[in-house]
Design an enzyme around this catalytic site. Structure first.
Site, PDB file in Angstrom:
ATOM      1  N   GLU A   1      13.002  -3.376   2.174  1.00 32.50           N
ATOM      2  CA  GLU A   1      12.183  -2.369   2.517  1.00 32.50           C
ATOM      3  C   GLU A   1      12.796  -1.384   3.402  1.00 32.50           C
ATOM      4  O   GLU A   1      12.576  -0.021   3.333  1.00 32.50           O
ATOM      5  CB  GLU A   1      10.867  -3.116   3.268  1.00 32.50           C
TER       6      GLU A   1
ATOM      7  N   HIS B   1      11.581   0.073   0.200  1.00 31.26           N
ATOM      8  CA  HIS B   1      10.343   0.645   0.195  1.00 31.26           C
ATOM      9  C   HIS B   1      10.407   1.671  -0.831  1.00 31.26           C
ATOM     10  O   HIS B   1      11.437   2.507  -1.163  1.00 31.26           O
ATOM     11  CB  HIS B   1      10.201   1.446   1.670  1.00 31.26           C
TER      12      HIS B   1
ATOM     13  N   SER C   1       2.389   1.571   0.775  1.00 28.30           N
ATOM     14  CA  SER C   1       2.822   2.105   2.404  1.00 28.30           C
ATOM     15  C   SER C   1       1.240   2.116   3.034  1.00 28.30           C
ATOM     16  O   SER C   1       0.490   1.566   3.219  1.00 28.30           O
ATOM     17  CB  SER C   1       3.613   3.350   2.596  1.00 28.30           C
TER      18      SER C   1
END
Length: 486
Positions: free
Chosen positions: A329, A427, A215
């Site tokens: 994600e 994610h 990230s």
């Protein structure tokens, strides 16, 4: 003959030897440039927690480049994690909030206990959290499983939010480099410099360092590859679900002059009219309500070019690269509960501005359910897919080092009653597999999950060792070329 006294004495010594891990003789020690530290020995590893790599950035050192660590005499204990940097919230839903402090520039090391005279590869992990939160001590990031595969893992801290990224005219004027912002990136570079100078004492090879992150940690990796200040500090790079490759026309706030203006507005919101007043405020006052401050800055010292510009010009730190993103994600970070077919376009324009019609048309929908999925797909591609795709293509076009590209599609068995319900390959989802930490959650992991975790962690370790993730017992991972995504 062996006397009864001698026998009892030998038996006593043998009994004591069984408890040696708890004795001083078995407590691992290492000599750093600032003094000797002692860690803990666990499961065949030596672990050092809370090792200082820079002076506490407090008082007059707030919003300055990291300063050297003061020397100490005797042996300093490094057996407990240091507080995390000042932050808002947590970097992952469900995470236990860490203790925080402005005094937070510490790192942690996992190394095989037998590595003292070896030259092992090193992975330096940079946490994510959108530059507003994150912790180097999160259990999911612990390096135990990877270290057992023959490498050293270092997790580093860096300043967050306004304390890490404030640009401000007075700061620029006092800087010898005529810049401000990017203090969090300076911390990352200082930690990498510390690794260069000290990791050999822990059995590591300073000429075989891999930077890795997820990230915003992955965004940091892209910026470190673009930064001339980081040149030579690492030999490989891993990026998971994050990069900074938007054209500056779409992100003008990243330019120093604009970031300074945002910094002035932020200071005014705190009632501060000078840098002196800002440095006198309690650290807790500086977190929160600072959305415009939590990003890097294109400035002369650390990041004179955006990653897109640096890579396009072939000026990046050219090292082997392993990057990718996840198939779903957006499920973990975008709320689509209120998305409908009727309001799809207006909602999208309200959040992202006027977009090219062809871009929106690439995500068709008819029903509300289709509109929700279209929004998730749009956010996945805009926030993550584009950056990783651009990063891979630019490195393949202008660099000489290999690129390995992945798409993570394994869906963890997130419980239906958990905060992760319905996330799928979202994610964060790859982290349990990369660190081989399925055992940290009592979920219904399958044999397929175990296989993915074993293979993925081995690919990552192989890449850190040689710049090539491939190895015995693994499916061949081909080098990425631009023809793969034409």
């Amino acid at each position: 003959m062996f006397s009864s006294y001698a026998f009892l004495r030998a038996l006593l010594l043998f009994s004591l030897s069984l408890t040696l891990p708890a004795t001083q003789a078995q407590i691992p020690q290492a000599s750093t440039e600032s003094g000797t530290i002692s860690g803990v020995h666990e499961g065949g590893l030596n672990i050092y927690k809370g090792v200082p790599f820079a002076a506490p950035p407090v008082g007059d050192l707030r919003w300055r480049a990291p300063a050297p660590v003061a020397h100490w005499s005797g042996i300093r204990k490094a057996d407990a994690f240091a507080p995390s940097c000042m932050q808002d919230g947590v970097s992952m839903p469900g995470e236990t909030p860490p203790a925080v402090s402005e005094d937070c520039l510490y790192l942690n090391i996992w190394t095989p206990a037998s590595s003292a005279h070896e030259h092992l590869p090193v992975i330096v992990w940079i946490y994510g959290g959108g530059y507003i939160n994150g912790s180097s001590s999160m259990p999911l990031y612990w390096g135990d499983k990877l270290a057992h595969k023959g490498i050293i893992v270092v997790t580093i801290a860096y300043r967050l939010g306004p304390l890490g990224f404030l640009a401000y005219p007075e700061l620029t004027r006092e800087s010898p480099h005529h810049s401000s912002g990017n203090y969090g990136l300076m911390d990352q570079i200082a930690a990498l410099e510390w690794v260069q100078r000290n990791i050999a004492a822990f059995g590591g090879d300073p000429k075989n360092v891999t930077i890795a992150g997820q990230s915003s940690g992955s965004m940091s990796v892209s910026m470190l590859m673009a930064s001339p200040r980081a040149k030579g500090l690492f030999q490989r790079a891993i990026g998971e679900s994050g990069g900074l490759f938007e054209p500056l026309q779409l992100a003008p706030k990243y330019l120093l002059a604009n970031a300074e203006q945002d910094g002035e507005k932020y200071a005014a919101s705190l009632g501060a009219t000078s840098l002196q007043q800002l440095r006198q405020l309690p650290a807790a006052r500086l977190t929160g309500n600072a959305d415009g401050i939590v990003h890097s800055v294109i400035e002369p010292y650390v990041l004179p070019l955006s990653p897109y510009e640096a890579f396009a010009a072939g000026q990046q730190n050219d090292v082997p690269l392993l990057i990718g993103s996840n198939a779903e994600e957006a499920r973990a970070i975008v709320d689509v509960l209120h998305v409908t077919a009727a309001t799809f376009n207006s909602d999208l324009e309200r959040s992202d501005g006027q977009l090219p019609p062809a871009l929106v048309a690439a995500y068709p929908y008819t029903t509300d359910a289709q509109a929700k999925q279209a929004r998730l797909d749009f956010e996945r591609d805009l926030r993550f897919g584009w950056d990783m795709w651009a990063w891979a293509r630019l490195q393949a076009s202008t660099g000489k080092s290999s690129v390995y590209y992945y798409s993570f599609r394994q869906q963890p068995p997130f419980p239906a009653d958990s905060i992760y319900a319905g996330w799928g390959a979202s994610h964060y989802a790859e982290l349990w597999y990369v660190f081989d930490h399925l055992n940290q959650e009592p979920w219904r992991w399958t044999a397929a999950d175990q296989k993915v975790a074993e293979d993925m962690s081995t690919y990552w370790v192989n890449f850190a060792k040689s710049g090539d993730p491939n190895g015995p017992g693994l499916l061949t991972w081909p080098v990425f070329t631009n023809a793969d995504m034409a």
